[in-house]
Design a protein around this motif. Structure first.
Motif, mmCIF file in Angstrom:
data_model
loop_
_atom_site.group_PDB
_atom_site.id
_atom_site.type_symbol
_atom_site.label_atom_id
_atom_site.label_comp_id
_atom_site.label_asym_id
_atom_site.label_seq_id
_atom_site.Cartn_x
_atom_site.Cartn_y
_atom_site.Cartn_z
ATOM 1 N N SER A 1 21.682 101.041 13.328
ATOM 2 C CA SER A 1 20.656 100.108 12.882
ATOM 3 C C SER A 1 20.891 98.766 13.572
ATOM 4 O O SER A 1 22.029 98.403 13.899
ATOM 5 N N ALA A 2 19.795 98.088 13.837
ATOM 6 C CA ALA A 2 19.887 96.849 14.621
ATOM 7 C C ALA A 2 18.850 95.861 14.132
ATOM 8 O O ALA A 2 17.741 96.245 13.758
ATOM 9 N N THR A 3 19.217 94.587 14.157
ATOM 10 C CA THR A 3 18.253 93.559 13.780
ATOM 11 C C THR A 3 17.163 93.470 14.850
ATOM 12 O O THR A 3 15.987 93.282 14.546
ATOM 13 N N LYS A 4 17.582 93.610 16.116
ATOM 14 C CA LYS A 4 16.624 93.611 17.227
ATOM 15 C C LYS A 4 16.990 94.711 18.211
ATOM 16 O O LYS A 4 18.185 95.009 18.393
ATOM 17 N N ILE A 5 15.954 95.256 18.840
ATOM 18 C CA ILE A 5 16.168 96.345 19.804
ATOM 19 C C ILE A 5 15.492 95.970 21.118
ATOM 20 O O ILE A 5 14.362 95.455 21.116
ATOM 21 N N VAL A 6 16.198 96.231 22.225
ATOM 22 C CA VAL A 6 15.633 95.956 23.551
ATOM 23 C C VAL A 6 15.533 97.274 24.318
ATOM 24 O O VAL A 6 16.531 97.989 24.443
ATOM 25 N N VAL A 7 14.368 97.570 24.834
ATOM 26 C CA VAL A 7 14.216 98.735 25.702
ATOM 27 C C VAL A 7 14.378 98.259 27.146
ATOM 28 O O VAL A 7 13.557 97.498 27.661
ATOM 29 N N LEU B 1 7.903 93.648 32.663
ATOM 30 C CA LEU B 1 7.571 93.309 31.273
ATOM 31 C C LEU B 1 8.844 92.716 30.672
ATOM 32 O O LEU B 1 9.868 93.405 30.579
ATOM 33 N N ILE B 2 8.783 91.468 30.290
ATOM 34 C CA ILE B 2 9.973 90.789 29.777
ATOM 35 C C ILE B 2 9.572 90.032 28.520
ATOM 36 O O ILE B 2 8.893 89.011 28.599
ATOM 37 N N GLY B 3 9.954 90.562 27.361
ATOM 38 C CA GLY B 3 9.634 89.836 26.132
ATOM 39 C C GLY B 3 9.272 90.748 24.979
ATOM 40 O O GLY B 3 9.638 91.925 24.942
ATOM 41 N N GLU B 4 8.542 90.160 24.023
ATOM 42 C CA GLU B 4 8.197 90.889 22.789
ATOM 43 C C GLU B 4 7.308 92.095 23.073
ATOM 44 O O GLU B 4 6.396 92.013 23.891
ATOM 45 N N ILE C 1 20.627 97.779 22.751
ATOM 46 C CA ILE C 1 19.904 97.840 24.027
ATOM 47 C C ILE C 1 19.860 99.282 24.495
ATOM 48 O O ILE C 1 20.896 99.953 24.577
ATOM 49 N N VAL C 2 18.677 99.757 24.813
ATOM 50 C CA VAL C 2 18.515 101.127 25.313
ATOM 51 C C VAL C 2 18.541 101.063 26.834
ATOM 52 O O VAL C 2 17.632 100.508 27.459
ATOM 53 N N GLY C 3 19.601 101.609 27.455
ATOM 54 C CA GLY C 3 19.676 101.651 28.907
ATOM 55 C C GLY C 3 20.692 100.676 29.466
ATOM 56 O O GLY C 3 20.626 99.475 29.199
ATOM 57 N N GLY C 4 21.618 101.212 30.258
ATOM 58 C CA GLY C 4 22.688 100.396 30.837
ATOM 59 C C GLY C 4 22.574 100.269 32.342
ATOM 60 O O GLY C 4 23.535 100.462 33.068
ATOM 61 N N GLY C 5 21.359 99.946 32.828
ATOM 62 C CA GLY C 5 21.196 99.568 34.238
ATOM 63 C C GLY C 5 21.490 98.084 34.374
ATOM 64 O O GLY C 5 22.043 97.446 33.465
ATOM 65 N N ILE C 6 21.119 97.517 35.518
ATOM 66 C CA ILE C 6 21.427 96.093 35.725
ATOM 67 C C ILE C 6 20.758 95.224 34.675
ATOM 68 O O ILE C 6 21.323 94.217 34.228
ATOM 69 N N ILE C 7 19.586 95.645 34.213
ATOM 70 C CA ILE C 7 18.866 94.809 33.253
ATOM 71 C C ILE C 7 19.540 94.882 31.881
ATOM 72 O O ILE C 7 19.846 93.856 31.277
ATOM 73 N N GLY C 8 19.805 96.096 31.397
ATOM 74 C CA GLY C 8 20.451 96.231 30.090
ATOM 75 C C GLY C 8 21.837 95.588 30.075
ATOM 76 O O GLY C 8 22.199 94.888 29.122
ATOM 77 N N LEU C 9 22.610 95.809 31.147
ATOM 78 C CA LEU C 9 23.968 95.248 31.183
ATOM 79 C C LEU C 9 23.949 93.722 31.245
ATOM 80 O O LEU C 9 24.743 93.055 30.572
ATOM 81 N N LEU D 1 11.102 94.561 18.312
ATOM 82 C CA LEU D 1 11.328 95.405 19.502
ATOM 83 C C LEU D 1 10.906 94.610 20.734
ATOM 84 O O LEU D 1 9.819 94.006 20.747
ATOM 85 N N TYR D 2 11.771 94.635 21.768
ATOM 86 C CA TYR D 2 11.537 93.850 22.985
ATOM 87 C C TYR D 2 11.583 94.779 24.194
ATOM 88 O O TYR D 2 12.310 95.772 24.195
ATOM 89 N N TYR D 3 10.829 94.393 25.219
ATOM 90 C CA TYR D 3 10.853 95.161 26.466
ATOM 91 C C TYR D 3 11.443 94.308 27.594
ATOM 92 O O TYR D 3 11.090 93.124 27.742
ATOM 93 N N ALA D 4 12.316 94.930 28.373
ATOM 94 C CA ALA D 4 12.840 94.295 29.594
ATOM 95 C C ALA D 4 12.873 95.406 30.634
ATOM 96 O O ALA D 4 13.886 96.081 30.842
ATOM 97 N N THR D 5 11.740 95.632 31.231
ATOM 98 C CA THR D 5 11.612 96.792 32.110
ATOM 99 C C THR D 5 10.511 96.538 33.150
ATOM 100 O O THR D 5 9.899 95.472 33.165
ATOM 101 N N GLY D 6 10.308 97.532 34.021
ATOM 102 C CA GLY D 6 9.236 97.407 35.017
ATOM 103 C C GLY D 6 9.596 96.471 36.168
ATOM 104 O O GLY D 6 8.712 95.900 36.806
ATOM 105 N N HIS D 7 10.875 96.353 36.476
ATOM 106 C CA HIS D 7 11.280 95.407 37.533
ATOM 107 C C HIS D 7 11.040 95.943 38.937
ATOM 108 O O HIS D 7 11.313 95.260 39.925
ATOM 109 N N TYR D 8 10.581 97.158 39.033
ATOM 110 C CA TYR D 8 10.077 97.769 40.269
ATOM 111 C C TYR D 8 11.045 97.543 41.429
ATOM 112 O O TYR D 8 12.165 97.999 41.390
ATOM 113 N N ARG D 9 10.643 96.787 42.456
ATOM 114 C CA ARG D 9 11.479 96.617 43.646
ATOM 115 C C ARG D 9 12.454 95.449 43.536
ATOM 116 O O ARG D 9 13.153 95.136 44.494
#
Ligand code: FAD
Ligand code: GLY
Length: 396
Positions: free
Chosen positions: A214-220, A333-336, A19-27, A342-350
């Motif tokens: 190396s990772a089987t799956k990666i989450v941004v 953006l939540i998903g593939e 997982i790239v990023g250790g904010g509330i979403i990554g954690l 590669l997956y995205y979990a970002t853009g949670h704005y406010r």
């Protein structure tokens, strides 16, 4: 940084999920995966949990924050809020840290005739949707919250919007990740995502070619920096930008203490159980600028004073700037992603604090091949990318 934090010389060479990023979403995602036995690492360029997630006010406010065109956000936000009690109970078991949900509610107030006309519109919108809201006169609002200004003309009572101490939550999440066997790799920047034959296969870290995981799956989950990670073509990156938020903390006293979140049309005041009063926030399109400005502090204090004059007496404890990760349509953006594995979990704005439970449960389900709730479908990254590989995306 916790003492258990994973250190550089023991970087895992390969994991199931990186997982790239250790904010509330990554954690949150890392914790869900780790507790399911998935070998997970979070790579964080600074200290985990100290970016937007730390700056946030911690309001869990789908009813106050829903815009006229945001019914899908409303659905997801309410679902995520409903998940919070279980999320926190599980978190306490895994981390040993109890984080209380603050259910004291929210008042949206108006301060003049124009505000009141607008507040009425917001009320009618919520009534039409059968949301649990109540119209109060100025006097009734002051009965609820005696520190409100005599200028307060009317209010909407939102007893079902809650709040939380997002900083306590972040500390608990960090502990939970580690105690469940997840790895945290702090002060390490992901320079690029390595893509081979159309699949994301590894993270290239700062400090030289040798430093890869190396990772089987990666989450941004890199918040507003998600769109500036190297290795991906520009048209495959998540369209996320920073929206600067300046926010203040005052220290309440025994005599001067709010109990509910108060939201004027221009600022909010969020009283915390530990005596902090968080006053926010500006919303500025300033790129990655994080300089606090006198003008913003003046604005926040004047507007807070207008709604709750007694803030004049309170000690000013902190000024902070956070960068909200906002997508092109301001929805997460939540998903593939358009790249395999590669997956995205970002853009949670406010709403990243509010949406952490729904996002993390859904992402953990998706990454372990389980079904994902229907409420997530509108937030698939596929809406931004013209590619065909999303045919297998979300199921109910
Ligand atoms: P962040 O918390 O920003 O975390 C991203 C992390 O990724 C950072 O730690 C960063 O260092 C790391 N990173 C970036 N690039 C890399 C890289 N290349 N390599 C390694 N690590 C990297 N939401 C609510 O629900 N309620 C609120 O009341 C609320 N109030 C807010 C008030 C303000 C002033 C602000 C600014 C935001 C507020 N929000 C609120 C929004 C919320 O804070 C965000 O939506 C949420 O924190 C986003 O979380 P995140 O994990 O995506 O991003
Ligand atoms: N949700 C409050 C903020 O972003 O300022």
């Amino acid at each position: 940084m916790s003492q258990d934090t994973y250190v550089e010389n023991s970087l895992p060479s390969s994991v199931d999920v990186a997982i790239v990023g250790g904010g509330i979403i990554g954690l949150s995602i890392a914790w869900q995966l780790a507790r399911a036995g998935v070998k997970t690492v979070v790579v964080e360029k600074n200290t985990v949990g100290r970016a937007a997630s730390w700056a946030a006010a911690g309001m869990l406010a789908p009813l106050a924050e829903v815009g006229f065109e945001e019914l899908e956000f409303l659905k997801l936000g309410r679902e995520s809020l409903a998940m919070y009690p279980t999320f926190l109970a599980e978190l306490e078991v895994d981390s040993g840290v109890a984080v209380p949900l603050d259910r004291r509610g929210t008042l949206m107030v108006s301060l003049d005739r124009d505000d009141t006309a607008e507040l009425r519109r917001l009320f009618e919108f919520r009534k039409k949707l059968s949301l649990p809201v109540r119209w109060l006169s100025g006097a009734e609002a002051r009965d609820e919250e005696p520190l409100l200004s005599p200028k307060v003309a009317a209010a909407i009572d939102l007893p079902d919007d809650y709040q939380i101490d997002n900083r306590e939550l972040l500390v608990a999440l960090e502990q939970a990740v580690l105690k469940c066997g997840g790895k945290l790799c702090e002060h390490t920047s992901v320079e690029k995502i390595i893509v081979e034959s159309g699949r994301a296969v590894a993270l290239q870290l700062d400090g030289g070619e040798q430093r890869q995981i190396s990772a089987t799956k990666i989450v941004v989950a890199a918040g507003c920096w998600s769109s500036v990670i190297g290795g991906l073509a520009k048209d495959k990156l998540p369209p996320v930008r920073p929206v600067k938020g300046q926010i203040l903390t005052l220290r309440m006293t025994t005599d001067i203490a709010l109990t509910k979140v108060v939201r004027s049309p221009r600022v909010y005041l969020a009283p915390k159980f530990d005596g902090r009063l968080v006053v926010g926030a500006t919303s500025e399109e300033m790129g990655f600028d994080t300089a606090p400005t006198a003008g913003a502090q003046l604005f926040l204090l004047e507007e807070a004073f207008d709604a709750v004059p007694a803030v004049y007496e309170l000690a000013l404890e902190e000024m902070r700037v956070g960068l909200r990760p906002a997508s092109r349509d301001n929805e997460p953006l939540i998903g593939e992603s358009p790249i395999a594995q590669l997956y995205y979990a970002t853009g949670h704005y406010r709403h990243g604090i509010l949406l952490a439970p729904a996002t993390s449960y859904a992402m953990a389900a998706m990454l372990t091949g389980k079904k994902v709730p229907e409420a997530l479908a509108p937030f698939s990254p596929s809406r931004f990318f013209n590619v065909t590989r999303f045919s297998t995306a979300l199921t109910t």
